[in-house]
Design a protein around this motif. Structure first.
Motif, PDB file in Angstrom:
ATOM      1  N   ASP A   7       0.852  -1.272  -0.097  1.00  0.00           N
ATOM      2  CA  ASP A   7       0.027   0.173   0.026  1.00  0.00           C
ATOM      3  C   ASP A   7       0.888   1.240   0.040  1.00  0.00           C
ATOM      4  OD1 ASP A   7      -2.322  -1.294  -0.017  1.00  0.00           O
ATOM      5  OD2 ASP A   7      -2.443  -1.544   1.928  1.00  0.00           O
ATOM      6  N   GLY A   8       1.981   1.264  -0.699  1.00  0.00           N
ATOM      7  CA  GLY A   8       2.468   2.434  -1.024  1.00  0.00           C
ATOM      8  C   GLY A   8       3.825   2.490   0.082  1.00  0.00           C
ATOM      9  N   ALA A   9       3.619   1.836   1.356  1.00  0.00           N
ATOM     10  CA  ALA A   9       4.902   2.239   2.483  1.00  0.00           C
ATOM     11  C   ALA A   9       5.685   1.125   2.339  1.00  0.00           C
ATOM     12  CB  ALA A   9       3.960   2.188   3.520  1.00  0.00           C
ATOM     13  N   PRO A  10       6.945   1.307   2.425  1.00  0.00           N
ATOM     14  CA  PRO A  10       8.067   0.331   2.352  1.00  0.00           C
ATOM     15  C   PRO A  10       8.190  -0.502   3.360  1.00  0.00           C
ATOM     16  CG  PRO A  10       9.022   2.518   2.565  1.00  0.00           C
ATOM     17  CD  PRO A  10       7.500   2.810   2.370  1.00  0.00           C
ATOM     18  N   VAL A  11       8.297  -1.953   3.162  1.00  0.00           N
ATOM     19  CA  VAL A  11       8.251  -2.782   4.315  1.00  0.00           C
ATOM     20  C   VAL A  11       9.490  -2.981   4.945  1.00  0.00           C
ATOM     21  CG1 VAL A  11       8.222  -5.219   4.934  1.00  0.00           C
ATOM     22  CG2 VAL A  11       6.806  -4.519   3.251  1.00  0.00           C
ATOM     23  N   THR A  12       9.450  -2.593   6.459  1.00  0.00           N
ATOM     24  CA  THR A  12      10.783  -2.486   7.080  1.00  0.00           C
ATOM     25  C   THR A  12      10.799  -3.472   8.056  1.00  0.00           C
ATOM     26  OG1 THR A  12       9.603  -0.989   8.167  1.00  0.00           O
ATOM     27  CG2 THR A  12      11.260  -0.046   6.726  1.00  0.00           C
ATOM     28  N   ALA A  13       9.583  -3.902   8.541  1.00  0.00           N
ATOM     29  CA  ALA A  13       9.357  -4.969   9.944  1.00  0.00           C
ATOM     30  C   ALA A  13       7.952  -5.871   9.757  1.00  0.00           C
ATOM     31  CB  ALA A  13       9.566  -4.118  11.179  1.00  0.00           C
ATOM     32  N   PRO A  14       7.951  -6.679  10.343  1.00  0.00           N
ATOM     33  CA  PRO A  14       6.480  -7.323  10.431  1.00  0.00           C
ATOM     34  C   PRO A  14       5.691  -6.295  11.209  1.00  0.00           C
ATOM     35  CG  PRO A  14       8.554  -8.747  11.613  1.00  0.00           C
ATOM     36  CD  PRO A  14       9.009  -7.574  11.381  1.00  0.00           C
ATOM     37  N   GLY A  15       4.393  -6.422  10.820  1.00  0.00           N
ATOM     38  CA  GLY A  15       3.358  -5.780  11.180  1.00  0.00           C
ATOM     39  C   GLY A  15       2.061  -6.205  10.891  1.00  0.00           C
ATOM     40  N   PRO A  16       1.230  -5.729  11.705  1.00  0.00           N
ATOM     41  CA  PRO A  16      -0.285  -6.323  11.629  1.00  0.00           C
ATOM     42  C   PRO A  16      -1.002  -6.144  10.585  1.00  0.00           C
ATOM     43  CG  PRO A  16      -0.266  -4.455  13.207  1.00  0.00           C
ATOM     44  CD  PRO A  16       1.239  -4.842  12.784  1.00  0.00           C
ATOM     45  N   ASP A  17      -0.417  -5.296   9.548  1.00  0.00           N
ATOM     46  CA  ASP A  17      -1.149  -5.033   8.474  1.00  0.00           C
ATOM     47  C   ASP A  17      -1.104  -6.244   7.411  1.00  0.00           C
ATOM     48  OD1 ASP A  17       1.675  -4.154   8.059  1.00  0.00           O
ATOM     49  OD2 ASP A  17       0.888  -3.400   6.165  1.00  0.00           O
ATOM     50  N   ARG A  18       0.055  -7.137   7.759  1.00  0.00           N
ATOM     51  CA  ARG A  18       0.473  -8.170   6.916  1.00  0.00           C
ATOM     52  C   ARG A  18       0.034  -9.446   7.874  1.00  0.00           C
ATOM     53  NH1 ARG A  18       5.643  -6.306   6.368  1.00  0.00           N
ATOM     54  NH2 ARG A  18       4.879  -4.705   7.747  1.00  0.00           N
ATOM     55  N   GLY A  19      -0.953 -10.233   7.834  1.00  0.00           N
ATOM     56  CA  GLY A  19      -1.207 -11.124   8.784  1.00  0.00           C
ATOM     57  C   GLY A  19      -0.542 -12.388   8.167  1.00  0.00           C
ATOM     58  N   MET A  20       0.268 -13.331   9.059  1.00  0.00           N
ATOM     59  CA  MET A  20       0.790 -14.515   8.555  1.00  0.00           C
ATOM     60  C   MET A  20       0.182 -15.769   9.142  1.00  0.00           C
ATOM     61  SD  MET A  20       3.930 -14.781   7.261  1.00  0.00           S
ATOM     62  CE  MET A  20       5.167 -16.229   6.786  1.00  0.00           C
ATOM     63  N   VAL A  21       0.247 -16.578   8.269  1.00  0.00           N
ATOM     64  CA  VAL A  21      -0.257 -18.140   8.684  1.00  0.00           C
ATOM     65  C   VAL A  21       0.923 -18.945   8.153  1.00  0.00           C
ATOM     66  CG1 VAL A  21      -1.905 -20.026   8.472  1.00  0.00           C
ATOM     67  CG2 VAL A  21      -2.608 -17.711   8.306  1.00  0.00           C
ATOM     68  N   PHE A  22       1.416 -19.753   9.244  1.00  0.00           N
ATOM     69  CA  PHE A  22       2.789 -20.620   9.252  1.00  0.00           C
ATOM     70  C   PHE A  22       2.228 -21.940   8.806  1.00  0.00           C
ATOM     71  CE2 PHE A  22       3.644 -16.954  11.736  1.00  0.00           C
ATOM     72  CZ  PHE A  22       4.744 -16.703  11.275  1.00  0.00           C
TER      73      PHE A  22
END
Lengths: 312, 297
Positions: free
Chosen positions: A115-130
């Motif tokens: 969404d236009g913002a550079p990824v620098t760290a994990p964040g809640p906007d990107r949910g992860m399923v392992f």
């Protein structure tokens, strides 16, 4: 009318033939049950969030003095709301690319934007399923799902009611107070999905989430995932080495090849939705599957020859 | 088979019934033989443990009453009956309870300090490589030193007799707690830390919700071992004390050649140590409820 399959997935397991009509009913049920996203997520029904831009991204690791390239100059633009599979043999760097989008791994070249913002760290906007064993074993199923909302600063009551809603969505309301160790592998993965969704992420990142499940549970989980996704409309980036799974789930398949990890094909999957398991035997499904198989085989052979050439 | 039987049965009833009956009766008999009154598994196991202790008592009684002397000499060892009598005597004197009370208080103070410092140091070492590199050499160097060897230094360094006993007890409990905490913290699964991060957890939240609960089984094991070693060290510490404590009680019995009292003191230390360890395990059990079923996977 049968009850919505979603709420009793165990019984769904036994009913191996499921009509399209039922899928529709459960989807409609879900619309009514779906929690309203909070203001902060600014989600619009069209799904304008979740635009992933992977611009010339490389990831290299230092391994005992040598630099190994896991991802080589990947270039992808994923539209909001798209379901994209990263398909390739193990060790081709598909998980590394996913981890880079998640923010667990920093690219050594290029740029990653969500969404236009550079990824620098994990964040809640990107949910992860392992793949497996990623639930907090010391938290009950409900506390696992409530964890994200709590971390985002929601009050305990709000977080708990969100957890209840999302557990209902994956059909596990009855297990809210259980500890993860008492659940089956499929149930644990459903909790994992509910936990990732409870933060209303714009992007759902899934790293072979059904890889450790038995075949029957896996097909069920695939249908459930599509149901849930059709309601949320968020972007999904799904890593798998299973061609059937990739074709069945996605709008678009990115095929990766090993040594070095590159995206070698971008195949769009125009099969109609909603998709049910019958699709697996249709000619258009077979055609797409063959296309993927051919590409992967050709690439594998090429990589083989290259390695032999280097060795000789 | 059954069809055939009933066909024949029309002609000659009783032999067929006999044929059918005999195996059935056999089965019932086998079942009765195999299933006498069964005690629950846990009760049975504890019964075995109690019987094992009773057996030791019997051997002790036999050896001391016969004056067994073959390499190991039981001639001067008081038998269980003598010791039991002395124990009843001791239990009816107020002094004996004072000894126990003093020991329990020292254990409590030393243990609480050891837990706070041990778990704290352990977490610090498990999370920071620098801290681990600074602290590890101290632990490795000091850990093998037995409690008794600390007595002179403890007397020199500590302001009072009481505090030097507590210091020695504390040292005993500290090391197993630190080492187990470090081990537990370092075993935190990476995937859980990643999951927590992608759910928006801060470093502090990860420590509280992921690292600490994950390390807890190992920490609890360290707490139990630490309690055992604390009792072990207490005895050495109480040699200093000229007044009270179960260790002092044992030591003075030795200097006064009161053999039954020595054995009472020893058994008291063993019993109280076991009870305290059990107490720690029971107190921690609710925190580890989630492990139920974990090992069945």
């Amino acid at each position: 009318m049968r009850p919505a399959t979603k709420s009793t997935p165990e019984s769904a397991l036994q009913e191996q033939t499921r009509s399209q009509e039922n899928t529709m009913t459960s989807a409609i049920d879900m619309i009514q049950r779906l929690p309203q996203p909070p203001e902060r997520s600014a989600k619009t029904p069209g799904g304008e969030r979740g635009h992933i831009e992977i611009r010339d991204v490389s990831v290299e690791f230092e391994r005992s003095g040598d630099w190994a390239t896991a991802v080589h100059r990947a270039q992808v633009d994923i539209r909001p709301g798209e379901f994209v599979c990263l398909l390739g043999p193990s060790g081709c760097g598909k998980s590394t690319l996913l981890n880079a989008v998640a923010g667990f791994v920093t690219p050594t070249r290029g740029e990653l934007l969500v969404d236009g913002a550079p990824v620098t760290a994990p964040g809640p906007d990107r949910g992860m399923v392992f793949q497996q064993h990623s639930l907090f074993p010391w938290k009950t199923v409900r506390d696992n799902v409530a964890f994200g909302p709590l971390m985002s600063g929601l009050g305990r009551n709000e977080a708990m009611s969100l957890a209840r809603t999302f557990l209902g969505l994956v059909g596990l309301s009855a297990h809210a107070n259980a500890f993860p160790a008492t659940l089956s592998g499929g149930m644990q993965q459903r909790v994992g999905i509910a936990r990732a969704l409870a933060n209303y992420p714009s992007v759902l990142l899934m790293d072979e989430p059904f890889g450790a499940l038995d075949a029957q549970t896996r097909t069920m989980m695939q249908e459930s995932l599509l149901d849930i996704w059709s309601e949320f409309g968020n972007t999904v980036l799904f890593v798998t080495h299973d061609i059937d799974e990739a074709v069945f789930l996605s709008d678009r398949i990115l095929i990766m090849s090993a040594s070095p990890g590159r995206i070698i094909a971008d195949i769009s999957v125009d099969l109609p939705r909603p998709r049910i398991q019958d699709l697996l035997t249709r000619p258009e499904f077979m055609a797409l599957k063959r296309e993927c198989l051919d590409l992967i085989r050709r690439e594998t052979l090429r990589a083989f020859e290259q390695q032999n050439g280097q060795a000789g | 088979m059954s069809l055939n039987n009933s066909d024949i049965g029309g002609e000659a009833g009783s032999p067929v019934i006999d044929q059918v009956d005999t195996p059935a009766a056999d089965t019932v008999a086998t079942m009765a033989r195999q299933a006498p009154v069964r005690l629950p598994e846990t009760v049975r196991r504890y019964l075995v443990r109690v019987l094992a202790l009773l057996a030791a008592l019997l051997v002790w009684h036999w050896a001391s009453s016969r004056g067994f002397n073959l390499f190991i000499n039981f001639e001067n060892v008081p038998g269980p009956l003598v010791v039991g009598q002395a124990l009843i005597e001791a239990l009816s004197s107020a002094d004996f309870y004072l000894h126990i009370l003093h020991s329990l208080r020292r254990i409590a103070v030393a243990y609480v300090v050891a837990v706070v410092l041990g778990v704290g140091l352990g977490i610090l070492m498990g999370r920071s490589r620098l801290a681990e590199d600074i602290i590890t050499p101290y632990i490795e160097l000091l850990r093998p030193i037995p409690a008794v060897a600390w007595i002179p230094l403890a007397i020199l360094m500590m302001p009072s007799e009481e505090s030097s006993i507590i210091f020695i007890t504390f040292l005993g409990a500290l090391f197993p707690i630190v080492i187990n905490t470090v081990h537990g913290v370092e075993q935190t699964p990476k995937v859980l830390v990643r999951a927590a991060r992608s759910l928006g957890a801060s470093n502090a939240a990860i420590l509280r919700h992921v690292v600490l609960p994950g390390a807890l089984p190992s920490i609890v094991a360290g707490l139990a071992i630490g309690m055992g070693v604390a009792w072990f060290s207490l005895l050495a510490g109480e040699i200093i004390s000229g007044q009270y404590g179960i260790g002092y009680f044992t030591w003075s019995a030795y200097t006064l050649i009161q053999y039954p009292q020595i054995i009472i003191g020893m058994l008291m230390i063993g019993g109280l140590g076991t009870l305290c360890t059990l107490l720690i395990k029971l107190l921690c059990r609710p925190l580890l409820r989630w492990q139920v079923g974990e090992n069945d996977r």
